[in-house]
Motif scaffolding. Structure first.
Motif, PDB file in Angstrom:
ATOM      1  N   GLY A 157       0.821  -1.216   0.000  1.00 19.22           N
ATOM      2  CA  GLY A 157       0.000   0.000   0.000  1.00 19.22           C
ATOM      3  C   GLY A 157       0.850   1.258   0.000  1.00 19.22           C
ATOM      4  N   THR A 158       2.000   1.185  -0.646  1.00 17.13           N
ATOM      5  CA  THR A 158       2.886   2.360  -0.706  1.00 17.13           C
ATOM      6  C   THR A 158       2.268   3.429  -1.600  1.00 17.13           C
ATOM      7  OG1 THR A 158       4.703   0.784  -0.545  1.00 17.13           O
ATOM      8  CG2 THR A 158       5.291   3.034  -1.103  1.00 17.13           C
ATOM      9  N   THR A 159       1.514   2.995  -2.592  1.00 16.21           N
ATOM     10  CA  THR A 159       0.993   3.961  -3.566  1.00 16.21           C
ATOM     11  C   THR A 159      -0.533   4.036  -3.575  1.00 16.21           C
ATOM     12  OG1 THR A 159       1.147   2.178  -5.175  1.00 16.21           O
ATOM     13  CG2 THR A 159       2.934   3.771  -5.158  1.00 16.21           C
ATOM     14  N   GLY A 160      -1.186   3.463  -2.615  1.00 19.55           N
ATOM     15  CA  GLY A 160      -2.649   3.518  -2.589  1.00 19.55           C
ATOM     16  C   GLY A 160      -3.175   2.363  -1.767  1.00 19.55           C
ATOM     17  N   GLN A 183       8.413  -7.976  -5.809  1.00 22.32           N
ATOM     18  CA  GLN A 183       7.108  -7.409  -5.487  1.00 22.32           C
ATOM     19  C   GLN A 183       6.241  -8.507  -4.883  1.00 22.32           C
ATOM     20  OE1 GLN A 183       5.652  -6.040  -9.374  1.00 22.32           O
ATOM     21  NE2 GLN A 183       6.201  -3.981  -8.725  1.00 22.32           N
ATOM     22  N   THR A 184       5.199  -8.103  -4.184  1.00 27.19           N
ATOM     23  CA  THR A 184       4.233  -9.068  -3.665  1.00 27.19           C
ATOM     24  C   THR A 184       3.716  -9.923  -4.821  1.00 27.19           C
ATOM     25  OG1 THR A 184       3.586  -7.366  -2.096  1.00 27.19           O
ATOM     26  CG2 THR A 184       2.116  -9.254  -2.305  1.00 27.19           C
ATOM     27  N   GLU A 185       3.519  -9.281  -5.954  1.00 28.74           N
ATOM     28  CA  GLU A 185       2.952  -9.957  -7.117  1.00 28.74           C
ATOM     29  C   GLU A 185       3.912 -10.969  -7.732  1.00 28.74           C
ATOM     30  OE1 GLU A 185       3.108  -6.760  -6.497  1.00 28.74           O
ATOM     31  OE2 GLU A 185       1.406  -5.614  -7.258  1.00 28.74           O
ATOM     32  N   PHE A 226      17.892   0.345  -9.912  1.00 29.42           N
ATOM     33  CA  PHE A 226      16.575   0.920  -9.627  1.00 29.42           C
ATOM     34  C   PHE A 226      16.656   2.438  -9.720  1.00 29.42           C
ATOM     35  CE2 PHE A 226      13.397   2.417  -6.505  1.00 29.42           C
ATOM     36  CZ  PHE A 226      12.283   1.704  -6.912  1.00 29.42           C
ATOM     37  N   TYR A 241      15.355  -7.712  -5.143  1.00 25.85           N
ATOM     38  CA  TYR A 241      14.306  -6.826  -5.633  1.00 25.85           C
ATOM     39  C   TYR A 241      13.110  -7.683  -6.033  1.00 25.85           C
ATOM     40  CZ  TYR A 241      11.722  -4.292  -9.263  1.00 25.85           C
ATOM     41  OH  TYR A 241      10.737  -3.738 -10.040  1.00 25.85           O
ATOM     42  N   THR A 266       6.222  -3.731 -13.853  1.00 25.35           N
ATOM     43  CA  THR A 266       6.306  -3.623 -12.393  1.00 25.35           C
ATOM     44  C   THR A 266       5.851  -2.266 -11.868  1.00 25.35           C
ATOM     45  OG1 THR A 266       8.560  -2.789 -12.557  1.00 25.35           O
ATOM     46  CG2 THR A 266       8.303  -5.184 -12.288  1.00 25.35           C
ATOM     47  N   PRO A 306      -3.933  -1.223  -0.554  1.00 27.65           N
ATOM     48  CA  PRO A 306      -3.244  -2.490  -0.835  1.00 27.65           C
ATOM     49  C   PRO A 306      -4.086  -3.369  -1.755  1.00 27.65           C
ATOM     50  CG  PRO A 306      -3.271  -2.006   1.516  1.00 27.65           C
ATOM     51  CD  PRO A 306      -4.175  -1.017   0.864  1.00 27.65           C
ATOM     52  N   LYS A 307      -3.406  -4.063  -2.659  1.00 24.91           N
ATOM     53  CA  LYS A 307      -4.105  -4.943  -3.607  1.00 24.91           C
ATOM     54  C   LYS A 307      -3.938  -6.386  -3.147  1.00 24.91           C
ATOM     55  CE  LYS A 307      -1.232  -3.026  -6.581  1.00 24.91           C
ATOM     56  NZ  LYS A 307      -0.706  -1.712  -6.245  1.00 24.91           N
ATOM     57  N   GLY A 315      16.104  -6.036   0.957  1.00 24.14           N
ATOM     58  CA  GLY A 315      15.366  -5.528  -0.198  1.00 24.14           C
ATOM     59  C   GLY A 315      13.999  -5.056   0.233  1.00 24.14           C
ATOM     60  N   GLY A 316      13.161  -4.783  -0.732  1.00 29.43           N
ATOM     61  CA  GLY A 316      11.827  -4.251  -0.420  1.00 29.43           C
ATOM     62  C   GLY A 316      11.780  -2.770  -0.724  1.00 29.43           C
ATOM     63  N   GLU A 317      12.906  -2.121  -0.602  1.00 31.39           N
ATOM     64  CA  GLU A 317      13.123  -0.757  -1.067  1.00 31.39           C
ATOM     65  C   GLU A 317      14.631  -0.624  -1.301  1.00 31.39           C
ATOM     66  OE1 GLU A 317      12.076   2.400   1.598  1.00 31.39           O
ATOM     67  OE2 GLU A 317      12.960   1.435   3.319  1.00 31.39           O
ATOM     68  N   PRO A 318      15.071   0.489  -1.888  1.00 27.43           N
ATOM     69  CA  PRO A 318      16.494   0.549  -2.234  1.00 27.43           C
ATOM     70  C   PRO A 318      17.409   0.440  -1.008  1.00 27.43           C
ATOM     71  CG  PRO A 318      15.277   2.336  -3.285  1.00 27.43           C
ATOM     72  CD  PRO A 318      14.336   1.682  -2.340  1.00 27.43           C
TER      73      PRO A 318
END
Ligand code: ATP
Ligand code: MG
Length: 565
Positions: free
Chosen positions: A216-219, A357-359, A452, A355, A438, A221-222, A331-334
């Motif tokens: 949910g970093t950008t909105g 993603q959940t997906e 990145f 590096y 991504t 959570p999916k 990882g998970g962020e830089p």
């Protein structure tokens, strides 16, 4: 199902074990993927047999401490015995059946692992949640997932109760607690008295195993659905492996139980290799406790978010001597190169960046033994054909910036999520040509290393220049005064937008004159990166807004700058 890997190299370590040898022809691409697979019966119970036959080191399969004298150690056999009891609680007492969904919000306590294995045995789809969830977050998760059961502890039960009436699908509430609570079944009591007779259900390799909510970093959570093959089967076929574990290794991952990283690094991947999963149940991530544990326990592999390493290097590490630490992964962020350098100089150890993603699971990795290029996320992981593409899905040459994408046609990479649940639009929007996009931007160099640049939305365009926040943040972090920083765009009448840095000062740094420090930091960035990237605006703050998984929420800072809150 076609095998995802046609040309595969033999991995001597994998071939040594009975467990892997049966998949050798699949690994070679000579045989199709199996139709059925269940991690509990096909991996864990096999390890139990190997263990019984005396073919595994005497390592526990699971080793848990709470730092207050509490300790739990399970062999694979004990794990099997206890998880069968839990499977009976879920099926017989709670009435859950194959395909039903359960939300599991538990801290790092042994029950979390038992419930996970029990769900595999019964074919129940597990939806982990992080412990910092609020009542509103829990409501969102219960409604969106249509879960019929939730399991949590005393801390979060009141939050669940406050929203339960709005969750029309929720039928059963289970509590891990010493006491009783009205309206809740007591997991601890029930499981003690259950029989350990349980036959593992047959699951097809594509059956759903877990649903993860993105950070949910950008909105919002999916919900990303993962299958038996993407989680448990994938590591069985990997010949080059991001954790590089053997049955005698002990791995400790400090991430919260609600994050896919914990399912990968503290469950599926180590247990495929028969390794020992180590957990220190810490209510909060605390440097001294972590450093002490590494000094007193033979943990060989440490996995943690970059925040963990940023925090650890702030300490005087000369007073600690790690017992067995050999491999560090983050990882998970830089991961800032400066933090890598400090960790290396203070401990002699490299941080291997991953590096993903959940997906997608882990897409890129700096593998053990590979040349480390600080600031790079390493090379593509097995099964993933990672490319930098443009808007029209054309592959860009090395050095050119574009979107990081993974080829998902004609074969979907093993490790990929199946879909976003109830969101075909989002699932379709993540595809472009033969690729899954991504939403991150980066470059690949001539050696195949990925770099990145930033999330698509985080890129700053100032006077026509494109600036990725990470490079500016890394330059700032090099300065001794800076503990952490987030760089975002800010409106500017002349340039449209400019670079603004939010800076948290290092606790060991005292400075009265912030104005001259700001100037010094700006000069520092001009010297270490291309000068046009320097932050024209700077604000000193006590802390940065973060997701519960510890990621910096740049979009929140950016929205404030642009008056969009
Ligand atoms: P949401 O999709 O809900 O906005 P999220 O993308 O943060 O949240 P996750 O799936 O947990 O959810 O995180 C994946 C993202 O984390 C990646 O797309 C990338 O932006 C970032 N990330 C992961 N590893 C790295 C890394 N090594 N370097 C830089 N960024 C990384
Ligand atoms: Mg995302």
């Amino acid at each position: 199902l076609r095998s995802p890997c046609r040309v595969f190299h033999e991995h001597p370590r994998l071939l040594a074990s009975d467990l892997y040898s049966q998949y050798e022809s699949v690994r070679r691409g000579e045989q199709e993927m199996p139709k059925y697979f269940n991690f509990a019966s096909d991996v864990l119970d096999k390890w139990s047999e190997i263990e019984k036959a005396g073919k595994r080191p005497s390592n526990p399969a699971f080793w848990w401490i709470n730092g207050k004298g509490g300790e739990v150690k399970w062999s694979f056999e004990e794990l099997g015995f206890l998880s069968r009891k839990v499977a009976n609680v879920l099926t017989k007492v709670c009435g859950l059946q194959k395909g039903d969904r359960i939300v599991v919000i538990l801290p790092r306590i042994p029950e979390w692992w038992l419930v996970n294995v029990a769900c595999m045995r019964a074919g129940i789809v597990l939806i982990p949640g992080i412990s910092q969830l609020t009542a509103k977050d829990i409501l969102y998760r219960l409604q969106a997932s249509k879960a019929t059961c939730i399991i949590t502890n005393d801390t979060l039960a009141p939050a669940v109760d406050s929203v339960a009436s709005e969750c029309q699908f929720l039928k059963t509430k289970l509590i891990v607690s010493k006491g009783s609570r009205e309206g809740w079944l007591n997991f601890t009591e029930l499981y003690k008295n259950q029989s350990a007779d349980h036959s593992c259900v047959k699951t097809s390799i594509q059956d759903p195993a877990c649903i993860f909510f993105t950070s949910g970093t950008t909105g919002s959570p999916k919900m990303a659905e993962h299958s038996q093959s993407s989680l448990g089967f994938r590591p069985l076929l990997s010949e080059r492996y991001w954790l590089d574990l053997t049955p005698s290794d002990i791995i400790w991952n400090t991430a919260d139980t609600g994050w896919i990283l914990t399912s990968l690094a503290s469950l599926f991947d180590p247990w495929v290799f028969g390794s020992c999963i180590f957990i220190h149940h810490l209510p909060q991530i605390e440097s001294a406790a972590i450093l002490n544990t590494l000094s007193r326990h033979p943990v060989g592999t440490l996995v943690g978010a970059p925040t963990l390493f940023r925090m650890l290097v702030q300490n005087d590490l000369s007073s600690y001597k790690f017992m067995n630490l050999k491999h560090c992964v983050s990882g998970g962020e830089p991961v800032n190169p400066e933090v890598m350098e400090q960790w290396k100089s203070k401990t002699g150890l490299d941080i291997h960046e991953i590096y993903g993603q959940t997906e997608t699971g882990i897409i890129c990795s700096v593998f053990k033994g590979m040349k480390i290029k600080p600031g790079s996320m390493g090379k593509a992981a097995p099964f993933y054909d990672v490319q930098i593409i443009d808007k029209n899905a054309n592959i860009l040459p090395p050095g050119q910036e574009g979107e990081i994408a993974v080829r998902n046609k004609p074969i979907r990479p093993l490790g990929f999520f199946s879909k976003y649940i109830d969101n075909p639009k989002k699932t379709a929007a993540s595809e472009r040509g033969d690729f899954f996009v991504t939403g991150d931007r980066g470059t690949m160099d001539e050696d195949g290393y990925f770099w990145f640049i930033g999330r698509d939305d985080d890129i700053i365009i100032s006077s026509g220049y494109r600036i990725g926040p990470f490079e500016v943040e890394s330059a700032l972090t090099e300065h001794p005064a800076v503990a952490e920083t987030a760089v975002v765009s800010s409106p500017d009448p002349l340039r449209g937008e400019v670079v603004k840095a939010f800076v948290v000062l290092s606790s060991t740094f005292s400075c009265g004159d912030l104005e001259s420090l700001a100037l010094e930091l700006q000069e520092h960035v001009k010297k270490t990166t291309a000068p046009y990237k320097y932050p024209r605006k700077m604000e000193f703050v006590q802390q940065l807004p973060k997701t519960a998984t510890g990621k910096i929420k740049r979009n929140e800072l950016r929205n404030k700058e642009w008056g969009r809150m």
